[in-house]
Design an enzyme around this catalytic site. Structure first.
Site, mmCIF file in Angstrom:
data_model
loop_
_atom_site.group_PDB
_atom_site.id
_atom_site.type_symbol
_atom_site.label_atom_id
_atom_site.label_comp_id
_atom_site.label_asym_id
_atom_site.label_seq_id
_atom_site.Cartn_x
_atom_site.Cartn_y
_atom_site.Cartn_z
ATOM 1 N N ASP A 79 0.866 -1.168 0.000
ATOM 2 C CA ASP A 79 0.000 0.000 0.000
ATOM 3 C C ASP A 79 0.917 1.236 0.000
ATOM 4 O O ASP A 79 2.093 1.126 0.360
ATOM 5 C CB ASP A 79 -0.868 -0.045 1.259
ATOM 6 C CG ASP A 79 -1.656 1.221 1.473
ATOM 7 O OD1 ASP A 79 -2.339 1.662 0.543
ATOM 8 O OD2 ASP A 79 -1.583 1.779 2.582
ATOM 9 N N ASP A 81 -0.181 5.040 0.994
ATOM 10 C CA ASP A 81 -0.414 6.026 2.055
ATOM 11 C C ASP A 81 -0.365 5.377 3.434
ATOM 12 O O ASP A 81 -1.039 4.380 3.692
ATOM 13 C CB ASP A 81 -1.769 6.697 1.854
ATOM 14 C CG ASP A 81 -1.826 7.497 0.554
ATOM 15 O OD1 ASP A 81 -2.032 8.706 0.607
ATOM 16 O OD2 ASP A 81 -1.643 6.886 -0.526
ATOM 17 N N GLU A 88 -1.236 10.473 4.453
ATOM 18 C CA GLU A 88 -2.382 10.170 3.607
ATOM 19 C C GLU A 88 -2.481 11.336 2.624
ATOM 20 O O GLU A 88 -2.847 12.453 2.998
ATOM 21 C CB GLU A 88 -3.658 10.065 4.446
ATOM 22 C CG GLU A 88 -3.702 8.872 5.371
ATOM 23 C CD GLU A 88 -3.961 7.551 4.648
ATOM 24 O OE1 GLU A 88 -4.545 7.589 3.540
ATOM 25 O OE2 GLU A 88 -3.568 6.498 5.183
ATOM 26 N N SER A 168 -2.500 1.175 -4.652
ATOM 27 C CA SER A 168 -2.957 2.207 -3.722
ATOM 28 C C SER A 168 -4.369 2.683 -4.036
ATOM 29 O O SER A 168 -4.754 2.822 -5.200
ATOM 30 C CB SER A 168 -1.987 3.401 -3.797
ATOM 31 O OG SER A 168 -2.468 4.493 -3.040
ATOM 32 N N LYS A 213 -7.552 -4.035 -5.241
ATOM 33 C CA LYS A 213 -6.187 -4.277 -4.734
ATOM 34 C C LYS A 213 -5.863 -5.774 -4.799
ATOM 35 O O LYS A 213 -4.794 -6.179 -5.274
ATOM 36 C CB LYS A 213 -6.049 -3.762 -3.303
ATOM 37 C CG LYS A 213 -5.930 -2.257 -3.197
ATOM 38 C CD LYS A 213 -5.551 -1.850 -1.782
ATOM 39 C CE LYS A 213 -5.143 -0.387 -1.726
ATOM 40 N NZ LYS A 213 -4.490 -0.017 -0.473
ATOM 41 N N ASP A 236 -1.841 -1.045 5.888
ATOM 42 C CA ASP A 236 -2.163 -0.504 7.211
ATOM 43 C C ASP A 236 -3.659 -0.378 7.463
ATOM 44 O O ASP A 236 -4.076 -0.226 8.609
ATOM 45 C CB ASP A 236 -1.522 0.882 7.385
ATOM 46 C CG ASP A 236 -2.241 1.947 6.576
ATOM 47 O OD1 ASP A 236 -2.830 2.865 7.177
ATOM 48 O OD2 ASP A 236 -2.248 1.850 5.340
ATOM 49 N N ASN A 239 -8.894 -1.618 3.920
ATOM 50 C CA ASN A 239 -8.972 -1.890 2.489
ATOM 51 C C ASN A 239 -7.772 -2.676 1.967
ATOM 52 O O ASN A 239 -7.729 -3.044 0.792
ATOM 53 C CB ASN A 239 -9.147 -0.593 1.683
ATOM 54 C CG ASN A 239 -7.982 0.353 1.829
ATOM 55 O OD1 ASN A 239 -7.408 0.500 2.910
ATOM 56 N ND2 ASN A 239 -7.617 1.017 0.761
#
Length: 280
Positions: A79, A81, A88, A168, A213, A236, A239
């Site tokens: 990922d 962000d 973010e 992402s 993703k 993190d 999602n």
């Protein structure tokens, strides 16, 4: 099984105490702030106690098969962000519009899994309507920083021949720059619509949500001729759980509790290079 204990600063007494709790047969130093506890017991009750002791001592503890090697893997998927980078991006873009608190609140709820990601992104991007597109470059120049250990981790996995994927729910403006800057192999993210130099408040094409993703990791693995079980996947937020769930090793980096609870590895204190220590 081994138990890898690592932190930014380690107290040998805490290491010995946690190793004893796990019934370790031997303790071997890996480097100044990391230790390998060999021949440990791995039961749910013991893991829960070890996790609690590690948190109190500000240590990251990972139970891992001692036979596993970095060379077992062929892909690292990340990922962006709050994983590869510290911010973010959408929250910082919103700050240029004076709307960071409103957008950040939606971001946090989505990362905790309280709002479906697709809905959250649509709502957040709509708040950016009318913002001058130059704000994107300002965020990149002034605020975007790599997470601790990111460059060391990437250099090591690339030297070992692993491919890299940045997938992402953020935006191509930033993933494209990360791809060039860090020599990544693949990137996939959302496209912000820009007309007459301003953000329209819309995303072009499909939204990269949890399902997309996961599909992206599967697609890249198929292209490489490997199984998703040969991928290390880092994230993190909620999602990220679907793509982490199909991986051979899932890594929660400074993640939300719902993500830490489901990941194979939780790095709460050390940098992304803490992944390398698991195979040392």
């Amino acid at each position: 099984m081994n138990l890898i204990l690592q932190g930014l600063n380690t107290d040998r007494n805490a290491i010995d105490s946690i190793a004893a709790l796990a019934g370790a047969e031997r303790i071997a130093p890996i480097h100044a702030n990391a230790w390998r506890c060999e021949g440990v017991q791995h039961f749910a009750e013991i893991k829960a106690k070890v996790d609690a002791e590690c948190l109190a001592a500000q240590l990251d503890g990972t139970f891992i098969d001692g036979a596993r090697k970095l060379s077992d893997f062929k892909l690292v998927a990340m990922d962006m962000d709050s994983t590869l980078i510290t911010i973010e991006c959408i929250d910082e873009i919103a700050d240029m519009q004076g709307l960071k608190p409103q957008v950040a609140e939606i971001t946090e709820a989505a990362m905790r899994g309280e709002i479906e990601f697709r809905e959250s992104l649509t709502r957040r991007v709509a708040l950016l309507k009318g913002l001058d597109a130059s704000a994107l470059q300002r965020v990149y120049d002034e605020r975007l920083k790599l997470s601790p250990g990111a460059e060391k981790m990437l250099a090591a996995v690339q030297a070992a021949g692993l491919k890299t994927l940045l997938v992402s729910g953020g935006f191509t403006y930033f993933t494209d720059r990360m791809k060039t800057r860090l020599s990544l192999d693949y990137t996939h993210s959302n496209v912000l619509e820009i007309e007459d130099g301003k953000l329209t408040g819309r995303v072009v094409g499909g939204i990269v949500d949890a399902d997309e993703k996961k599909n992206t990791v599967e697609r890249v693995c198929a292209e490489l001729g490997i199984s998703p079980l040969q991928a290390i996947v880092m994230g993190d937020g909620a999602n990220d759980l679907k793509m982490m769930g199909i991986s051979g090793l899932s890594v929660a980096f400074r993640a939300k509790p719902v993500v830490r609870a489901q990941a194979d590895v939780a790095l709460n204190f050390v940098g992304l290079d803490g992944v390398l220590t698991l195979f040392a």
